[in-house]
Design an enzyme around this catalytic site. Structure first.
Site: not given
Ligand code: NDP
Length: 480
Positions: A389, A184, A258, A292
């Site tokens: 972060e 996904k 991760e 990240c």
């Molecule tokens: P998320 O952790 O919500 O998103 C990562 C992935 O998980 C997306 O594909 C998301 O879908 C999906 N997802 C969301 N909720 C669920 C769930 N309950 N079960 C399974 N999968 C799920 O990150 P966000 O995009 O909301 O970002 C929020 C914050 O997270 C950022 O501001 C940043 O600080 C941090 N972040 C950190 C990352 C890293 O690599 N360390 C990467 C991304 C974010 P969808 O996109 O449709 O919500």
């Protein structure tokens, strides 16, 4: 932004990419409708709607997992490992052949500068497939016993900051090890994953080996909690990572996470300052800080603090923020409005808590989501901008006097993904690196990635490694 002279615009053409008005899910080798409401994906630099993308419901995810199971049992699992390798080589070559198309599409959907998608994201994604293609028939040398076996169906959920590259980090090792995949992509950046589906077809990959289910968090939840998924791999926020760990606890699923980071980039007074400044810029402003492992906490030895900050501000004044499709652009758009709101909120906390906020002069584009490169000085370790972060172009500068103090401050975080050390003394670098609680430590460089090098964290940055021999272990059952 202002700079000493103006560049002529050098826009990359988007004509190489055909974006369809709508996309379905990729299940069992076919594009199929989703039963959930379609999502719009937007170019964050212009707010233009690029396309409508299907949402996979629980029933669609179930179809994808069944397709992946069938492909695993009948085709991909029994296939000769050398033949699996040939498919991976083919995918790697197709990514290279279509590199410009992928780079343009990634920049349009994500907002990152074309220079980065063209020179970093796409070549590294191809490199991951090449690297893992080589492993496919050598798994008995992975250090997991004489005949390691695949786990089965992998459910993989990835974020929006490196959409194609995170796909490659997940899909390449899974397939090389003989697993099949339901992936996904993030809601805001699905388009390169859907172009990758086309590459899978072009490579004649057997149907069901790779399935791509688009949608929001609910679709991700359906993937990771499906009872017939054997392995869950997630990259994203610590909060969602925690909820996934809870959902998977008590099942036989294998899990790698991760998650976030708050890396320290440590500059000693014997470091070559100009080189360190380049590394600081690369550490925090690469990909708008949506990284990240970004070097978001700068720890500078006190006696060179003023010199480093002045040189950094001069350098930031020359960065070009704007049209991501322009080949001269250094910082592109923030990926989404919610992410921009989050950055603004944390920056406002920084100001309220008493840190000094600095931004270069200059105007940002009127439309789209933008944030200037930002440096906070007078930061204390208790401030939120030193702990949380931000996931944006925001640097917090702190000082230290002794190496012990540098190590203590660097490790004073709930995260532990990466760190950087700048010093001309090799012995000091080795001594400090040994004491840092971070999965990756860079010396006199920052944000370097290679498929042969394992990547992953400590503490709330997650567990498991991706890349290298260690990354394969997450997708294999050993005999020992
Ligand atoms: P998320 O952790 O919500 O998103 C990562 C992935 O998980 C997306 O594909 C998301 O879908 C999906 N997802 C969301 N909720 C669920 C769930 N309950 N079960 C399974 N999968 C799920 O990150 P966000 O995009 O909301 O970002 C929020 C914050 O997270 C950022 O501001 C940043 O600080 C941090 N972040 C950190 C990352 C890293 O690599 N360390 C990467 C991304 C974010 P969808 O996109 O449709 O919500």
């Amino acid at each position: 932004m202002t700079s000493s002279f103006e560049y002529a615009p050098a826009p990359e053409s988007r004509s190489i990419v055909d974006i369809a008005p709508s996309y379905g899910l990729f299940i069992d080798g076919e594009s199929t409708d989703g039963t959930g409401p379609a999502l719009k994906t937007v170019n964050p630099a212009t707010e233009e709607v690029l396309s409508e993308v299907a949402t996979a419901s629980d029933a669609d995810v179930d179809r994808a997992v069944r397709a992946a199971r069938r492909a695993f049992t009948r085709v991909w699992g029994p296939m000769r490992p050398a033949d699996r390798g040939k498919y991976l080589f083919r995918i790697a070559r197709l990514l290279q052949e279509r590199a410009r198309e992928f780079a343009v599409l990634e920049t349009l959907d994500n907002g990152k500068p074309i220079r980065e998608s063209r020179d970093v994201d796409v070549p590294l994604a191809a490199a991951h497939f090449f690297y893992h293609a080589g492993w496919a028939d050598k798994l008995e040398h992975a250090g997991l016993g004489p005949a390691p076996r695949p786990l089965g169906v992998a459910g993989q959920v990835i974020p929006w900051n490196f959409p194609l590259l995170m796909l490659a980090w997940k899909v390449a090792p899974a397939l090389a090890a003989g697993n099949t995949v339901v992936l996904k992509p993030a809601e805001t950046t699905p388009l390169t994953a859907l172009l990758f589906a086309e590459v899978c077809r072009q490579a004649d990959l057997p149907p069901g080996v790779v399935n791509i289910v688009t949608g929001a968090g609910e679709t991700g939840r359906a993937v990771i909690s499906h009872p017939d998924v054997d392995k869950v791999a997630f990259t994203g926020s610590t909060e969602v990572g925690r909820s996934i760990a809870r959902a998977v606890a008590g099942t036989s699923k294998r899990l790698t996470l991760e998650l976030g980071g708050k890396a320290a980039n440590i500059v000693f007074d014997d470091a070559p300052i100009d080189q360190a400044v380049e590394g600081i810029v690369r550490g925090i402003f690469f990909n708008q800080g949506h990284v990240c492992c970004a070097g978001s906490r700068l720890l500078v030895q006190e006696n060179v603090h003023d010199e480093v900050v002045a040189a950094l501000q001069r350098r930031i004044g020359t960065l070009r923020v704007g049209d991501p499709m322009d080949k001269n652009t250094d910082l592109g758009a923030i990926n989404s409005h919610p992410q921009l709101d989050r950055i603004r909120e944390l920056v406002a906390f920084g100001v309220d808590e008493g840190a000094t906020c600095w931004q270069p002069e200059g105007e940002l584009p009127g439309r789209g989501y933008w944030f200037k490169p930002t440096v906070f000085t007078d930061v204390s370790p208790a401030h939120r901008i030193a702990r949380d972060e931000v996931f944006g172009p925001v640097l917090s500068v702190m000082t230290f006097r002794t190496p012990d103090e540098a190590v203590a401050k660097a490790n004073n975080t709930t995260y532990g993904l990466s760190a950087g050390i700048w010093s001309e003394k090799g012995s000091r670098i080795l001594q400090i690196a040994d004491q840092l609680r971070a999965g990756v430590v860079w010396a006199n460089t920052f944000n370097e990635f290679d498929p042969t090098s394992p990547f992953g964290g400590y503490k709330q940055s997650g567990y498991g490694r991706e890349g290298g021999r260690q990354g394969l272990a997450a997708y294999l059952k050993g005999d020992n």
